[in-house]
Design an enzyme around this catalytic site. Structure first.
Site, PDB file in Angstrom:
ATOM      1  N   HIS A   1      85.823   4.258  -2.489  1.00 32.93           N
ATOM      2  CA  HIS A   1      84.471   3.692  -2.628  1.00 32.93           C
ATOM      3  C   HIS A   1      84.061   3.618  -4.106  1.00 32.93           C
ATOM      4  O   HIS A   1      83.949   2.528  -4.641  1.00 32.93           O
ATOM      5  CB  HIS A   1      83.406   4.445  -1.805  1.00 32.93           C
TER       6      HIS A   1
ATOM      7  N   ASP B   1      89.141   1.484   6.054  1.00 33.24           N
ATOM      8  CA  ASP B   1      88.184   2.569   6.259  1.00 33.24           C
ATOM      9  C   ASP B   1      87.836   2.749   7.745  1.00 33.24           C
ATOM     10  O   ASP B   1      88.628   3.293   8.496  1.00 33.24           O
ATOM     11  CB  ASP B   1      86.946   2.311   5.392  1.00 33.24           C
TER      12      ASP B   1
HETATM   13 ZN    ZN Z   1      86.518   7.100   4.457  1.00 34.46          ZN
END
Ligand code: ZN
Length: 406
Positions: free
Chosen positions: A258, A309
């Site tokens: 991220h 993810d």
């Molecule tokens: Zn994650």
């Protein structure tokens, strides 16, 4: 994953566009690549565009069950997380079947290696073993990023509810458990620090030392939400990236997942330490995450990679173009990354982050390659990344073995 054979690609990406490419594979490795030659008798013909196998650097396979189920109602990331915690109870058998279906979907989309960021530890190593068995059953490479998860917040507060099942109690017990897992054909055991929220500084040093002793990749969720940064400033007096630096965690064996809420010093730090960054744009959109400074990170020296993810979407080409397109909307400017760089994020850089010597069609590399149905034109990375998707994949070879053919 030690297959062999001879393939002939109509067009292939070798870092440049090549035509009539002969790919000879022996013992799971590319033995030779020859451009501009006709197909010899017995070669398997690959019509379309052949590219290196793609790397899905960040997956939580269990979250695939949330697909479509969390798109009504309202809320923010933390509300979504409550829903996600409801999907964390599995038996070993059910989890094996589930992971196998998720990995089959990944292979069909051209993913030949996945980084499974795994923290479902209620049954010790049982569910990790399910992940490994599912990878073996389906033929995908897996880097099992076994995740240390100890606390419910940056201030070290205890875990609550479902979170408790993610914990080994302390980092020593985490490493003792992970020691019982073994590398194998197509399987790498690696480490993850869940985040600065879930792992205190002393424990993160234990995890990093374990990874470095083994020469294994080390991954960490970093600054996905502003609250993590705010809490880290209150507790440690510095940002999460600066905390990782202070504890000696950052290095070119680390991938920060991220990396959205960074300041300029964080960006310079991650770049200087050559920390890879994994953007998970389809999931980040789904969760209402903001857009990270990916252009600045790449310029500072961080290799970019992509991951699915939560597996709301499984398509590395969509991730690669999302990496660029999200920044266009966030900044009002176009073309932060060239298409070749986006393709590299989905292939070579991702493979390196997961510890695989793959992601390039070159002699000596692992023989992972993917062929996409292409619309009768010359292979062009811009068209590939922005015009095609995982659904255009028609053939997948992992370690010299054909695992998808349609
Ligand atoms: Zn994650």
């Amino acid at each position: 994953m030690k297959g062999g054979g001879v393939w002939h690609a109509e067009q292939a990406w070798l870092g440049h566009r090549a035509v009539d490419v002969l790919i000879e594979v022996d013992n799971g490795l590319i033995k030779s690549i020859t451009e501009g030659v006709p197909a010899p008798p017995g070669a398997t013909i690959l019509k379309g565009w052949t590219i290196p196998g793609m790397a899905n650097v960040h997956s939580h396979a269990f979250q695939r069950v949330l697909r479509g189920r969390v798109e009504s109602g309202g809320g923010d990331f933390w509300d979504w997380r409550k829903e996600m915690y409801r999907a964390t109870e599995w038996t070993a058998e059910r989890y094996l079947d589930h992971c196998a279906s998720v990995f089959t979907e990944m292979l069909a989309a051209g993913v030949t290696a996945v980084g499974e960021f795994h923290y479902l530890h209620a049954r010790g190593n049982e569910l990790g073993a399910s992940v490994i068995a599912a990878a073996k059953r389906t033929g995908i490479r897996v880097t099992l990023l076994d995740t240390c998860y100890l606390h419910g917040g940056v201030d070290g507060r205890p875990l609550e509810g479902a979170q408790r099942s993610f914990s080994d109690g302390d980092a020593r017990r985490w490493s003792a458990r992970v020691e019982e897992l073994e590398d194998g054909a197509g399987v790498r055991i690696a480490a993850a620090i869940h985040s600065v929220r879930a792992v205190d500084p002393a424990s993160m040093r234990v995890v990093a030392a374990w990874a470095r002793n083994r020469g294994a990749p080390l991954h960490v969720h970093l600054a996905e939400q502003p609250a993590e940064v705010e809490q880290c400033l209150v507790t440690h007096g510095c940002t999460p990236a600066a905390l990782l630096e202070r504890e000696g965690i950052l290095g070119d064996d680390v991938t920060a997942v991220h990396a959205i809420h960074l300041d300029e010093r964080d960006i310079a730090l991650l770049g200087r330490r050559r920390v890879a960054v994994c953007a998970c744009t389809t999931s980040e959109r789904d969760l209402g995450d903001q857009v990270g400074p990916l252009g600045a990170l790449a310029a500072a020296g961080s290799p970019l990679t992509v991951g699915s993810d939560s597996n709301a979407v499984i398509d590395m080409l969509e991730e690669a173009r999302g990496l660029e397109l999200d920044q266009r909307r966030a900044t009002g400017r176009r073309v932060h990354h060239q298409p070749e760089a986006l393709l590299q994020a989905a292939t070579a850089s991702g493979m390196r982050s997961l510890g695989w010597d793959a992601g390039e069609l070159k002699a000596g590399r692992l023989a992972d390659f993917v062929t996409l149905h292409a619309p009768g034109r010359d292979l062009d990375p811009g068209y590939l990344v922005f015009g095609l998707s995982g659904r255009d994949v028609i053939n997948v070879v992992v370690g010299g073995k054909t695992v998808v053919s349609r």
